[in-house]
Design an enzyme around this catalytic site. Structure first.
Site, PDB file in Angstrom:
ATOM      1  N   LYS A 164      -2.199  -1.422  -3.605  1.00  0.00           N
ATOM      2  CA  LYS A 164      -3.517  -0.541  -3.852  1.00  0.00           C
ATOM      3  C   LYS A 164      -3.084   1.119  -2.882  1.00  0.00           C
ATOM      4  CE  LYS A 164      -6.379  -1.047   0.671  1.00  0.00           C
ATOM      5  NZ  LYS A 164      -6.829  -1.932   1.982  1.00  0.00           N
ATOM      6  N   LYS A 193       0.813  -1.083  -0.176  1.00  0.00           N
ATOM      7  CA  LYS A 193       0.019   0.107  -0.387  1.00  0.00           C
ATOM      8  C   LYS A 193       1.329   1.354  -0.116  1.00  0.00           C
ATOM      9  CE  LYS A 193      -2.791  -2.034   3.936  1.00  0.00           C
ATOM     10  NZ  LYS A 193      -3.273  -1.574   4.553  1.00  0.00           N
TER      11      LYS A 193
HETATM   12 ZN   LIG Z   1      -4.789  -2.500   8.953  1.00  0.00          ZN
END
Ligand SMILES: [Zn+2]
Length: 319
Positions: free
Chosen positions: A245, A190
């Site tokens: 992400k 992420k």
């Molecule tokens: Zn988390």
């Protein structure tokens, strides 16, 4: 004469020459299941609802009927604790969800478990920390234990979401030691994006201030090299699939992962902020929502994603 219009002569011709197109086989639908059993619209994510376990079964039947092969489960607990030990409670809520869904669907639906401390801790933070320092080993060891609990209950795939180092390694070792060498690991990579906010609001029980800055474990939104180093690490630790992400702001990174690791399946997560942007844009700019959904999802697929986790999954599968 060279003409590019020949192959655009009709809609049928356009369809014929497409090298790829998103299908329902590529979709993963995330669901929010509440321990208190209350079902209602999620305020921060218009169009999505909290589900009871029975409600989740109904929604999963719908997904299976539309040809969607997988769901990702987010359990919303009634109470949390300081150190996430509630996650290891015998017959915990997450295990209850997986047991029910596995019994109902067996191999017809892939159950993916999101594994992170924030689902269980009062401060709702993803990692253990001490004096502002991320405790990688302690966090990763706990993620491994949670993964085993979910696998025992029927999860087919576990997705470590804490972004600590060693999360895949610890999880693989813990799963293998417990006899779950057939459970795959989808590892989240992420960026430290602002686009997670509607999701965070959907999962939050309190306004407790967070104990550590998320930039200490997520990757810098601007730095592609930092992102790729984490991809390298998680793949070297044994990730079966990597999740990029958010998706739309990281299309270049999806392509980079695909080029560097052509044989590793790539998932992209079209996150809550992307979902909300599409909802608001179609509402406020009078753009047809289905068209906008398919344009964004196909751009993510074209960038190199083999599968897409999206709150639009049911709608996209019907388009
Ligand atoms: Zn988390």
């Amino acid at each position: 004469m060279h003409l590019t219009t020949r192959l655009k002569k009709s809609k049928a011709m356009i369809r014929l020459v497409r090298p790829m197109e998103l299908t329902s086989n590529n979709l993963i639908y995330p669901i929010f299941v509440r321990e208190d059993g209350k079902e209602y619209a999620i305020q921060s994510m218009k169009g999505q609802s909290y589900l009871s376990i029975d409600g989740a079964v109904d929604v999963c039947h719908k997904a299976v009927g539309l040809g969607i092969p997988a769901i990702m489960v987010f359990g919303v607990l009634k109470t949390k604790d300081c150190d996430a030990s509630i996650a290891l409670k015998e017959n915990g809520f997450h295990s209850e969800i997986f047991r029910k869904l596995k019994k109902e669907f067996n191999d017809d639906l892939i159950l993916i478990s999101n594994v992170c401390l924030c689902d269980y801790t009062i401060d709702e933070f993803c990692v253990y920390s001490e004096k502002g320092k991320v405790l990688n080993e302690k966090t990763a060891a706990m993620l491994g234990k949670i993964a085993v609990a979910h696998a025992e209950a029927g999860a087919d795939v576990v997705a470590p979401a804490a972004m600590c180092d060693g999360q895949v390694k610890h999880m693989r070792q813990a799963l293998d030691a417990a006899g779950f060498d057939d459970v795959a690991i989808m590892s989240y990579i992420k960026t430290d994006s602002c686009l997670f906010k509607p999701f965070k609001e959907a999962m939050t029980l309190s306004d407790t201030p967070q104990s550590i800055d998320s930039s200490k474990f997520r990757t810098d939104i601007i730095n592609d090299k930092m992102f790729m180093r984490k991809v390298d690490l998680d793949i070297s630790e044994g990730a079966d699939v990597v999740i990029v992400k958010p998706a739309l702001t990281n299309l270049d990174l999806i392509l980079r992962v695909k080029q560097q690791y052509p044989n590793v399946p790539i998932a992209a997560y079209q996150v809550s902020g992307e979902y909300t942007m599409i909802k608001l844009l179609s509402e406020n700019a009078r753009i047809e929502e289905d068209v906008l959904i398919m344009e964004t999802l196909n751009s993510i697929k074209r960038a190199g994603a083999d599968m897409i986790i999206t709150y639009h999954a049911l709608q996209a599968a019907q388009s």
